[in-house]
Design a protein around this motif. Sequence first.
Motif, PDB file in Angstrom:
ATOM      1  N   SER A  37       0.829  -1.206   0.000  1.00  0.00           N
ATOM      2  CA  SER A  37       0.000   0.000   0.000  1.00  0.00           C
ATOM      3  C   SER A  37       0.864   1.256   0.000  1.00  0.00           C
ATOM      4  N   HIS A  38       1.897   1.286   0.859  1.00  0.00           N
ATOM      5  CA  HIS A  38       2.813   2.435   0.889  1.00  0.00           C
ATOM      6  C   HIS A  38       3.529   2.592  -0.449  1.00  0.00           C
ATOM      7  N   LEU A  39       3.934   1.480  -1.036  1.00  0.00           N
ATOM      8  CA  LEU A  39       4.645   1.535  -2.311  1.00  0.00           C
ATOM      9  C   LEU A  39       3.743   2.074  -3.414  1.00  0.00           C
ATOM     10  N   GLN A  40       2.486   1.637  -3.438  1.00  0.00           N
ATOM     11  CA  GLN A  40       1.565   2.101  -4.469  1.00  0.00           C
ATOM     12  C   GLN A  40       1.274   3.596  -4.320  1.00  0.00           C
ATOM     13  N   GLU A  41       1.142   4.063  -3.076  1.00  0.00           N
ATOM     14  CA  GLU A  41       0.924   5.496  -2.850  1.00  0.00           C
ATOM     15  C   GLU A  41       2.093   6.311  -3.394  1.00  0.00           C
ATOM     16  N   MET A  42       3.306   5.819  -3.182  1.00  0.00           N
ATOM     17  CA  MET A  42       4.470   6.544  -3.684  1.00  0.00           C
ATOM     18  C   MET A  42       4.506   6.526  -5.209  1.00  0.00           C
ATOM     19  N   LYS A  43       4.160   5.412  -5.820  1.00  0.00           N
ATOM     20  CA  LYS A  43       4.144   5.351  -7.283  1.00  0.00           C
ATOM     21  C   LYS A  43       3.147   6.350  -7.863  1.00  0.00           C
ATOM     22  N   THR A  44       2.023   6.524  -7.185  1.00  0.00           N
ATOM     23  CA  THR A  44       1.045   7.521  -7.627  1.00  0.00           C
ATOM     24  C   THR A  44       1.632   8.922  -7.528  1.00  0.00           C
ATOM     25  N   GLU A  45       2.372   9.188  -6.439  1.00  0.00           N
ATOM     26  CA  GLU A  45       3.039  10.483  -6.281  1.00  0.00           C
ATOM     27  C   GLU A  45       4.059  10.708  -7.391  1.00  0.00           C
ATOM     28  N   ILE A  46       4.772   9.656  -7.762  1.00  0.00           N
ATOM     29  CA  ILE A  46       5.770   9.783  -8.830  1.00  0.00           C
ATOM     30  C   ILE A  46       5.087  10.108 -10.154  1.00  0.00           C
ATOM     31  N   GLU A  47       3.982   9.422 -10.447  1.00  0.00           N
ATOM     32  CA  GLU A  47       3.271   9.653 -11.707  1.00  0.00           C
ATOM     33  C   GLU A  47       2.671  11.053 -11.768  1.00  0.00           C
ATOM     34  N   ASN A  48       2.229  11.572 -10.614  1.00  0.00           N
ATOM     35  CA  ASN A  48       1.581  12.887 -10.594  1.00  0.00           C
ATOM     36  C   ASN A  48       2.569  14.037 -10.434  1.00  0.00           C
ATOM     37  N   GLU A  49       3.616  13.823  -9.606  1.00  0.00           N
ATOM     38  CA  GLU A  49       4.502  14.932  -9.258  1.00  0.00           C
ATOM     39  C   GLU A  49       5.986  14.596  -9.372  1.00  0.00           C
ATOM     40  N   ASN A  50       6.327  13.445  -9.940  1.00  0.00           N
ATOM     41  CA  ASN A  50       7.734  13.023 -10.039  1.00  0.00           C
ATOM     42  C   ASN A  50       8.418  13.048  -8.674  1.00  0.00           C
ATOM     43  N   ARG A  51       7.708  12.586  -7.662  1.00  0.00           N
ATOM     44  CA  ARG A  51       8.190  12.703  -6.279  1.00  0.00           C
ATOM     45  C   ARG A  51       8.437  11.307  -5.694  1.00  0.00           C
ATOM     46  N   PRO A  52       9.686  10.802  -5.753  1.00  0.00           N
ATOM     47  CA  PRO A  52       9.983   9.451  -5.251  1.00  0.00           C
ATOM     48  C   PRO A  52      10.215   9.447  -3.742  1.00  0.00           C
ATOM     49  N   LYS A  53       9.150   9.675  -2.991  1.00  0.00           N
ATOM     50  CA  LYS A  53       9.292   9.865  -1.548  1.00  0.00           C
ATOM     51  C   LYS A  53       8.061   9.337  -0.836  1.00  0.00           C
ATOM     52  N   MET A  54       8.269   8.661   0.282  1.00  0.00           N
ATOM     53  CA  MET A  54       7.145   8.256   1.122  1.00  0.00           C
ATOM     54  C   MET A  54       7.431   8.651   2.564  1.00  0.00           C
ATOM     55  N   GLU A  55       6.392   9.128   3.236  1.00  0.00           N
ATOM     56  CA  GLU A  55       6.495   9.524   4.635  1.00  0.00           C
ATOM     57  C   GLU A  55       5.745   8.504   5.477  1.00  0.00           C
ATOM     58  N   VAL A  56       6.428   7.961   6.469  1.00  0.00           N
ATOM     59  CA  VAL A  56       5.868   6.889   7.288  1.00  0.00           C
ATOM     60  C   VAL A  56       5.783   7.361   8.733  1.00  0.00           C
ATOM     61  N   ALA A  57       4.579   7.410   9.275  1.00  0.00           N
ATOM     62  CA  ALA A  57       4.379   7.835  10.664  1.00  0.00           C
ATOM     63  C   ALA A  57       4.548   6.635  11.588  1.00  0.00           C
ATOM     64  N   ARG A  58       5.732   6.065  11.518  1.00  0.00           N
ATOM     65  CA  ARG A  58       6.015   4.869  12.308  1.00  0.00           C
ATOM     66  C   ARG A  58       7.528   4.748  12.463  1.00  0.00           C
ATOM     67  N   PRO A  59       7.999   4.397  13.643  1.00  0.00           N
ATOM     68  CA  PRO A  59       9.451   4.283  13.822  1.00  0.00           C
ATOM     69  C   PRO A  59      10.001   3.028  13.161  1.00  0.00           C
ATOM     70  N   ILE A  60      11.261   3.085  12.793  1.00  0.00           N
ATOM     71  CA  ILE A  60      11.921   1.882  12.315  1.00  0.00           C
ATOM     72  C   ILE A  60      12.263   0.997  13.516  1.00  0.00           C
ATOM     73  N   VAL A  61      12.655  -0.221  13.228  1.00  0.00           N
ATOM     74  CA  VAL A  61      13.188  -1.117  14.257  1.00  0.00           C
ATOM     75  C   VAL A  61      14.695  -1.187  14.012  1.00  0.00           C
ATOM     76  N   PRO A  62      15.504  -0.418  14.777  1.00  0.00           N
ATOM     77  CA  PRO A  62      16.938  -0.337  14.483  1.00  0.00           C
ATOM     78  C   PRO A  62      17.635  -1.687  14.410  1.00  0.00           C
ATOM     79  N   SER A  63      17.303  -2.589  15.328  1.00  0.00           N
ATOM     80  CA  SER A  63      17.961  -3.899  15.310  1.00  0.00           C
ATOM     81  C   SER A  63      17.595  -4.671  14.048  1.00  0.00           C
ATOM     82  N   ALA A  64      16.362  -4.483  13.549  1.00  0.00           N
ATOM     83  CA  ALA A  64      15.943  -5.159  12.319  1.00  0.00           C
ATOM     84  C   ALA A  64      16.662  -4.559  11.108  1.00  0.00           C
ATOM     85  N   LEU A  65      16.856  -3.235  11.117  1.00  0.00           N
ATOM     86  CA  LEU A  65      17.612  -2.583  10.047  1.00  0.00           C
ATOM     87  C   LEU A  65      19.029  -3.138   9.996  1.00  0.00           C
TER      88      LEU A  65
END
Length: 334
Positions: free
Chosen positions: A195-223
Amino acid sequence: MLGIFGLIAVAVFIVFLVGLTVKVWMNKTYSGTKKVFLSLAVLLFMIVLVYGLFFFVLVDSDQASYYTTGGKHFEDIDNEMILENAKEADYQVQGPFYVNVRPQDSAGIYPDDLPELEQHLGTDYILKFSTYYYNADKIMEIFFIAEDETIITFFNYSRPDPYFSPFKVEHLPDDRWMIDRMIAVFGFDEQTARSHLQEMKTEIENENRPKMEVARPIVPSALYADLQKMSTSSNFSLTYGEGNTALMFYEDERLAGKINCVVPNHRIVHETDEATYTVKVDKLGGVDLYVELAAGERIPEETYTAGFKKMFRDIGLPEAAVEEYEFNYSSSAW
């Protein structure tokens, strides 16, 4: 500097002018034309005052400087002892700073589940961002803005003009690869990641904006685990005074990714009649030097190198190392 009393005086004067304008409009003996004329005169005076104040602040805060072309890294130095020596020598010790800002003003996150990084960095470092290299041209960057704010961006160097040409969906890495990264770093399920990926693809098609904002912290140990799984070796880059370092992950000879961190630095400051000398020391052994003077002023090279040699001697660094720094000169901060 203008100072607090100067600012108060300016504020009082502005209030006086506003009050004067109100008084003009309340005066029934003045014609409408006269009121407009006087109000415009007051407004013009206030504009001139504001611009004049701004110019004064610029001039008053201007300075010349000698700055290095790059700091140096010293192996096996005792950061705490250096700071203690500086205090005993009556130098000012300022900080801690993360690069050039106080801890409370620095973007990033403070992880508490990465013993592999703590072993090298200690416990008071900040995670700033991470980079994944899909290949030599396509990269994915994850910026840790705050505990609940993360930004993911993509870049592709194979475009005709990588910095200005439009970014298109075909410039992204493979879908499966991006989804796997989001699942690993955020703990998303497959549907949420798609879902996040599809939202970003829509942003790219409309505004050439390859960016997604996630209101959620990463898991540093998983990274860390994800990058380690993709690599065959890793090492930390050196610091040079500001505290920037990166844990670099390699798949054989290819750079697969990195985690960028910042450790604290302190400024050791010595003021003389002709200049202010600053030695910036970070926790991992990076040291950078800086000289501030009045705008347009210069001092001989032997003068400021002698000043730094004395500081190095006083704080416990090898004074001969000062000769290895190369300095540039700037006559103004503007």
